[in-house]
Motif scaffolding. Structure first.
Motif, short mmCIF file in Angstrom:
data_model
loop_
_atom_site.label_atom_id
_atom_site.label_comp_id
_atom_site.label_asym_id
_atom_site.label_seq_id
_atom_site.Cartn_x
_atom_site.Cartn_y
_atom_site.Cartn_z
N GLY A 104 -11.47 6.66 -2.82
CA GLY A 104 -10.82 5.81 -1.85
C GLY A 104 -11.34 4.39 -1.78
O GLY A 104 -10.81 3.58 -1.01
N LEU A 106 -11.30 1.00 -3.25
CA LEU A 106 -10.56 0.19 -4.21
C LEU A 106 -11.07 -1.24 -4.29
O LEU A 106 -10.54 -2.04 -5.06
N ARG A 132 -4.17 -4.65 -7.83
CA ARG A 132 -2.78 -4.40 -7.43
C ARG A 132 -2.68 -3.21 -6.49
O ARG A 132 -1.92 -3.24 -5.51
N LEU A 133 -3.44 -2.15 -6.77
CA LEU A 133 -3.41 -0.97 -5.90
C LEU A 133 -3.94 -1.31 -4.51
O LEU A 133 -3.36 -0.87 -3.49
N GLU A 134 -5.02 -2.08 -4.46
CA GLU A 134 -5.58 -2.44 -3.16
C GLU A 134 -4.59 -3.26 -2.35
O GLU A 134 -4.40 -3.02 -1.15
N HIS A 136 -1.32 -3.32 -2.76
CA HIS A 136 -0.15 -2.49 -2.43
C HIS A 136 -0.45 -1.56 -1.27
O HIS A 136 0.38 -1.42 -0.34
N ILE A 137 -1.62 -0.94 -1.27
CA ILE A 137 -1.96 -0.02 -0.19
C ILE A 137 -2.12 -0.78 1.12
O ILE A 137 -1.68 -0.31 2.19
N ALA A 138 -2.75 -1.97 1.05
CA ALA A 138 -2.88 -2.77 2.27
C ALA A 138 -1.50 -3.16 2.81
O ALA A 138 -1.27 -3.11 4.03
N GLU A 139 -0.58 -3.50 1.90
CA GLU A 139 0.77 -3.85 2.34
C GLU A 139 1.48 -2.64 2.94
O GLU A 139 2.17 -2.76 3.96
N GLN A 140 1.30 -1.48 2.32
CA GLN A 140 1.92 -0.27 2.86
C GLN A 140 1.36 0.10 4.22
O GLN A 140 2.10 0.56 5.10
N GLN A 141 0.06 -0.11 4.40
CA GLN A 141 -0.53 0.18 5.69
C GLN A 141 0.01 -0.74 6.77
O GLN A 141 0.30 -0.31 7.90
N SER A 198 12.95 1.82 0.95
CA SER A 198 12.27 2.83 0.14
C SER A 198 13.02 3.09 -1.16
O SER A 198 12.41 3.23 -2.23
#
Length: 364
Positions: A104, A106, A132-134, A136-141, A198
């Motif tokens: 977890g 990133l 990019r993953l960090e 993207h996850i921050a944006e999704q959160q 989505s």
């Protein structure tokens, strides 16, 4: 076997094989060319005299060859182990970063030093993927938090209205019904927008050949009554713009842009410009509107979910749910395009969508 052990055994095996080939070559020469063996006979008393001495020479050479092969094996194993460890050290750092990412974390980066080789390219690619993953996850959160807040609002309003109606039996049910319908419609619109967003993010659609200019005309015709109600003018122009993608999604994208241009326009006597253009490799859709002057820092946030240009728009019945430009961005990215927002000097906004052009032989 680990990769390091495999490299060690391979390196040692190569050294032993090379020694064995040298030994086989010497045996071959001794057997088929015996007079080529040169041994100085010190007992002859004749300085510099050379005579063949195959038997004793072969025994001595066999002992020396066996010792040399053992030395090569030990040296190869030790040297191969050290060299393999040095060569595979970058993989250890990459493996550690992978474990941290799996747990977890990133934010960790490899940042492998040294010259650019295969390991450096792998580490840099892994760092870019983590970044990019960090993001993207921050944006999704953030999106999940905003979506929860937006969905909670109509539910809270509905609960309040029902509580008021229960505590006031004499209250008109017609007024309550109208307000509940408005709140429920907003909740439905928000849910549908989330589902559309989505779908665009997942790229779960079938591509077909389309004319972006026809899609622009369809969107403007649909929203023309809204523009006329507000006293606005919609001006459409442009060329045939052939591309590939989902008709439903591109129509939704264009409709959102035109709708935003109408809602965020001047109170009256405003104008919306919708143009399309075709280039060798791209097609471009541009939607401009008049309105208030926007600061560049405000424009940069408009594509974020649930962001609105001005607070006064929240009271507008056509303001939407704050996902219009976020959906436009997702649909554009799903079609391998780019979205550009630019404030107009005289006020308003210019939105440009650039999509890949369809092959030249594609018909309308």
């Amino acid at each position: 076997m680990s990769v390091r052990l495999k490299l060690t055994v391979s390196y040692a095996g190569f050294l032993v094989l090379a020694g064995a080939l040298l030994l086989a070559l010497w045996v071959f020469l001794m057997r088929y060319f015996p007079h080529a063996a040169v041994i100085r006979d010190t007992r002859s008393g004749i300085g510099g005299a050379f005579v063949p001495g195959r038997s004793s020479t072969q025994r001595a050479f066999g002992q020396m060859a066996a010792a040399m092969l053992v030395f090569l094996l030990v040296f190869g194993l030790l040297g191969g182990w050290l060299l393999a460890g040095r060569m595979l050290a970058p993989l250890t750092r990459i493996t550690d970063a992978t474990r941290m990412a799996a747990n977890g974390s990133l934010s960790h980066r490899i940042r492998l030093p040294g010259r650019r080789d295969e390991f450096r390219e792998l580490a840099d690619a892994f760092d870019a993927m983590l970044a990019r993953l960090e993001a993207h996850i921050a944006e999704q959160q953030r999106f999940a938090a905003n979506a929860s807040h937006e969905l909670r609002t109509p539910l809270a309003i509905t609960k309040t209205l029902l509580d008021v109606a229960r505590n006031d039996p004499n209250r008109s049910n017609g007024e309550l019904d109208d307000r509940l319908r408005v709140v429920n419609a907003r909740a439905i619109d928000l849910t549908e927008a989330l589902l559309l967003l989505s779908r665009a993010d997942q790229r779960s659609f079938t591509r077909e050949h389309l004319d972006l200019s026809l899609i622009a005309e369809e969107a403007t015709e649909t929203l023309l009554p809204l523009a006329e109600k507000r006293g606005l003018t919609i001006a459409t122009s442009g060329d045939i713009a052939l591309t590939t993608g989902s008709h439903a999604l591109l129509l939704q994208m264009t409709t959102n842009l035109v709708h935003n241009a109408i809602v965020h326009n001047l109170p009256e006597q405003g104008t919306v410009w919708v143009t399309t253009s075709a280039h060798p490799k791209t097609v471009v859709l541009t939607v401009e509107n008049m309105g208030e002057k926007l600061a560049p820092q405000v424009v940069a946030t408009l594509v974020e979910p649930f962001q609105r240009g001005t607070e006064r728009i929240r009271t507008d019945e056509h303001a939407g749910v704050g996902l219009g430009l976020a959906i436009v961005r997702s649909i554009t990215q799903a079609h391998d395009g780019t979205l550009t927002l630019t404030p107009r000097p005289a006020g308003g906004l210019r939105v440009t969508v650039q999509l890949p052009a369809a092959p030249p032989h594609t018909g309308r």
